[in-house]
Scaffold this active site. Sequence first.
Site, PDB file in Angstrom:
ATOM      1  N   ASN A 123     -16.218 -11.207 -36.099  1.00 38.77           N
ATOM      2  CA  ASN A 123     -15.756 -12.280 -35.221  1.00 38.77           C
ATOM      3  C   ASN A 123     -15.762 -13.582 -36.007  1.00 38.77           C
ATOM      4  OD1 ASN A 123     -15.399 -11.010 -32.432  1.00 38.77           O
ATOM      5  ND2 ASN A 123     -17.413 -10.248 -33.106  1.00 38.77           N
ATOM      6  N   GLU A 124     -14.625 -13.875 -36.594  1.00 36.35           N
ATOM      7  CA  GLU A 124     -14.498 -15.022 -37.485  1.00 36.35           C
ATOM      8  C   GLU A 124     -14.364 -16.309 -36.666  1.00 36.35           C
ATOM      9  OE1 GLU A 124     -15.181 -14.532 -40.412  1.00 36.35           O
ATOM     10  OE2 GLU A 124     -14.129 -12.889 -41.383  1.00 36.35           O
ATOM     11  N   PRO A 125     -14.439 -17.481 -37.329  1.00 36.84           N
ATOM     12  CA  PRO A 125     -14.263 -18.730 -36.590  1.00 36.84           C
ATOM     13  C   PRO A 125     -13.001 -18.681 -35.740  1.00 36.84           C
ATOM     14  CG  PRO A 125     -14.948 -19.183 -38.830  1.00 36.84           C
ATOM     15  CD  PRO A 125     -14.725 -17.700 -38.751  1.00 36.84           C
TER      16      PRO A 125
END
Length: 372
Positions: A178-180
């Site tokens: 879950n990236e930025p």
Amino acid sequence: MAKGTPPTPTPPTARRSPPTTIESSRDRERLRTVVFPEHSDLAAAVAERIIEVIQRETRAKGRAVLGLATGSTPLGVYEELIRRHQAGDLDFSHVITFNLDEYYPMTPDSPHSYHRYMWENFFEHVNIAKENVHIPEGVTPRERVTEACAAYEQAIRAAGGIDFQLLGIGKTGHVGFNEPGSDATSRTRIVTLDTLTRRDAAADFFGVENVPREAITMGVATILDAKEIALLATGEHKAGIVARAVEGEISTDVAATFLQRHQSVTVYLDLPAAAELTRIKTPWILEGIEWTPAMVERSVVWLADKSGKAVLKLSARDYAEHQLSPLLAPARARRFGGSHQRPGLQSATREDSGTRQAARARARTRVLAPSG
Ligand code: PGA
């Protein structure tokens, strides 16, 4: 090592004495955080907690459901669980697992796949049933990915939800992938990997151009549905993002901050990964701390750095403006942990370890009193 090539497992380690942790003020921390001076104690403590959950849930409902992570951070935990299984203490026959993520596309037999990582580093060495292992499939045809992600969520629900979720944290603050930009409602889906994440994995893939651009990951909401969560981080390179996750505001910029909304999260850190937490980096700005001679020295060196002045040029005002006025008070008015002797600014030579401030302090032999 980033979440890339599975390393060779090391042999199980011997039984250890109870872990020691660093206890101090946690005023700034929004997540329950435990700091382990000994790296091996961290893995042992997490493994112990997992064992408790497996035993409790198996007794209560006949199975335990674990959410599992890859990368270098959890390897010690898997080694410890294997060791406990081989010692006869731990049965995995009623354990169901769901892994956080997998690169996309990725074949399960590739040395870079998380399927392979999990089997080589953990599953192969314990009595888990193959049908109880779930890992997102990196070979799902693109047109079927959405359906496969929904089925993954459904399988977690059908198993009764995740009892214990193990997490690492990436330098982008990702949990799973879950990236930025990932929000609190996100579920299992295909995502584009952040450039920093791909760069971190580049060495394992022999070049950033070989790192997949996408992955399938559980979402933030999927993770937050777990009953209990453990976030693990080790190493100095994680210190900045750990401080942001533990002490920062909740933000989509750092997915790990969403853990602050969960009732039962513990952050397990080794000392280098904790180095940017206020209680380790600048404990003197917290309420009710006990001054030690080493802390006096570190705080003065820190103040000199922060004010851009030589130690001898520091004024009473500099001390006051940086919450260091206690150093100007007569020593007896200060609280020195366990000692009533006057450590004094002139004689602070004892050291504690782990932080850059301490390292700088070592380079300077004497700390002198303020100029005014
Ligand atoms: P690492 O990866 O354990 O290899 O540092 C953690 C992560 O990216 O989640």
